[in-house]
Enzyme design. Structure first.
Site, PDB file in Angstrom:
ATOM      1  N   GLN A 143       0.837  -1.196   0.000  1.00  0.00           N
ATOM      2  CA  GLN A 143       0.000   0.000   0.000  1.00  0.00           C
ATOM      3  C   GLN A 143       0.876   1.252   0.000  1.00  0.00           C
ATOM      4  O   GLN A 143       2.021   1.217  -0.421  1.00  0.00           O
ATOM      5  CB  GLN A 143      -0.900  -0.042   1.241  1.00  0.00           C
ATOM      6  CG  GLN A 143      -1.821  -1.244   1.294  1.00  0.00           C
ATOM      7  CD  GLN A 143      -3.242  -0.910   0.858  1.00  0.00           C
ATOM      8  OE1 GLN A 143      -3.552   0.206   0.465  1.00  0.00           O
ATOM      9  NE2 GLN A 143      -4.124  -1.892   0.928  1.00  0.00           N
ATOM     10  N   VAL A 144       0.327   2.338   0.525  1.00  0.00           N
ATOM     11  CA  VAL A 144       1.020   3.624   0.483  1.00  0.00           C
ATOM     12  C   VAL A 144       2.104   3.718   1.561  1.00  0.00           C
ATOM     13  O   VAL A 144       1.955   3.195   2.660  1.00  0.00           O
ATOM     14  CB  VAL A 144       0.014   4.793   0.632  1.00  0.00           C
ATOM     15  CG1 VAL A 144      -0.649   4.799   2.015  1.00  0.00           C
ATOM     16  CG2 VAL A 144       0.685   6.137   0.355  1.00  0.00           C
ATOM     17  N   SER A 190       9.703  -0.498   6.156  1.00  0.00           N
ATOM     18  CA  SER A 190       8.651  -0.932   5.227  1.00  0.00           C
ATOM     19  C   SER A 190       9.279  -1.741   4.100  1.00  0.00           C
ATOM     20  O   SER A 190      10.456  -1.569   3.779  1.00  0.00           O
ATOM     21  CB  SER A 190       7.926   0.289   4.649  1.00  0.00           C
ATOM     22  OG  SER A 190       7.394   1.082   5.691  1.00  0.00           O
ATOM     23  N   LEU A 191       8.469  -2.571   3.485  1.00  0.00           N
ATOM     24  CA  LEU A 191       8.975  -3.523   2.501  1.00  0.00           C
ATOM     25  C   LEU A 191       7.981  -3.657   1.354  1.00  0.00           C
ATOM     26  O   LEU A 191       6.781  -3.774   1.581  1.00  0.00           O
ATOM     27  CB  LEU A 191       9.164  -4.873   3.216  1.00  0.00           C
ATOM     28  CG  LEU A 191       9.673  -6.074   2.468  1.00  0.00           C
ATOM     29  CD1 LEU A 191      11.057  -5.805   1.921  1.00  0.00           C
ATOM     30  CD2 LEU A 191       9.724  -7.270   3.403  1.00  0.00           C
ATOM     31  N   GLY A 192       8.477  -3.606   0.123  1.00  0.00           N
ATOM     32  CA  GLY A 192       7.623  -3.810  -1.040  1.00  0.00           C
ATOM     33  C   GLY A 192       8.462  -4.261  -2.217  1.00  0.00           C
ATOM     34  O   GLY A 192       9.480  -3.642  -2.532  1.00  0.00           O
ATOM     35  N   ALA A 201      12.563   0.278   2.952  1.00  0.00           N
ATOM     36  CA  ALA A 201      12.776   1.655   3.398  1.00  0.00           C
ATOM     37  C   ALA A 201      12.909   1.621   4.918  1.00  0.00           C
ATOM     38  O   ALA A 201      11.946   1.299   5.622  1.00  0.00           O
ATOM     39  CB  ALA A 201      11.613   2.537   2.972  1.00  0.00           C
ATOM     40  N   CYS A 209       1.105   1.890   4.882  1.00  0.00           N
ATOM     41  CA  CYS A 209       0.910   0.505   4.431  1.00  0.00           C
ATOM     42  C   CYS A 209      -0.542   0.051   4.598  1.00  0.00           C
ATOM     43  O   CYS A 209      -0.823  -1.148   4.710  1.00  0.00           O
ATOM     44  CB  CYS A 209       1.874  -0.439   5.144  1.00  0.00           C
ATOM     45  SG  CYS A 209       3.592   0.074   4.957  1.00  0.00           S
TER      46      CYS A 209
END
Length: 220
Positions: A73-74, A137-139, A152, A168
């Site tokens: 997500q964001v 965060s992970l993507g 990040a 997220c």
């Protein structure tokens, strides 16, 4: 090539040129292309992942919003946050996507452990957490058996913009950063530790460091 890694330190960059360069690198790489990790700090930007919903953007103000093709997500990127993009040939490394996610989470957990910071992953929400607050965060995205995008890690940044979104996709998700929990304020020190842990975890034997920007990245 399986044990060779190129680490590129890109400095401060806008998001979109680096994103485009990741695409180009992934599209053009062959079975002989060494894996790369790009380390970067982005200028302020909100990025929406493929699962992103507009309702999670509360008040973006003057910070641009970019629709990305990573998972999730964001989230927010800004100066003082260490972003690491993992351009890894998973087939060559014999890794599945879930394996890579676990490795990246462990990489961050081990990095924080070096500063006596206890952290953990959560099965319901990818990323790394300290006392229930999100520090990383992970993507990811996979194409042709190769990964791009990455993590990040909040090091020493203004966390205020996270209040303008549901990070997220989780309403009320609290964020925290390395410098607030007893770790260093210096992002380069954290970079160095992160790469050390990565080399150990993913069994790289040759590591080359570069500050040369990728083809699109130098237009930022």
């Amino acid at each position: 090539m399986q044990h060779q890694l190129v680490v590129k330190r890109l400095g401060r960059q806008d998001y979109e040129p680096v994103w485009k360069a990741m695409h180009e690198f992934t599209d053009q790489r062959t079975d002989d292309t060494p894996d790369e990790v790009w380390l970067v700090e982005h200028n302020p930007v909100f990025t929406q992942g493929q699962a992103g919903k507009a309702e999670h953007l509360i008040n973006t103000g003057d910070i641009p919003v970019v629709q990305s093709d990573r998972g999730g997500q964001v989230t927010y990127h800004g100066p003082g946050q260490l972003v690491a993009y993992f351009l890894i040939n998973l087939r060559r490394k014999k890794l599945g996507v879930r394996d890579l996610v676990t490795h990246i989470e462990n990489l961050v957990i081990n990095t924080l452990k070096a500063y006596n910071i206890d952290s953990a992953a959560r099965p319901d929400a990818p990323g790394v957490y300290v006392d229930g607050k999100k520090i990383c965060s992970l993507g990811l995205r996979i194409r042709k058996g190769c990964s791009f995008h990455g993590l990040a890690l909040n090091v020493n940044m203004d966390l205020g913009p996270f209040l303008r979104i549901n990070p997220c996709g989780y309403e009320g998700m609290e964020m925290v950063q390395v410098s607030q929990v007893g770790g260093p304020e210096d992002i380069e020190a954290v970079e160095k530790q992160l790469i050390q842990e990565l080399v150990t975890l993913l069994d790289y034997e040759q590591v080359e460091f570069s500050t040369e920007a990728p083809s699109q990245g130098n237009k930022a």
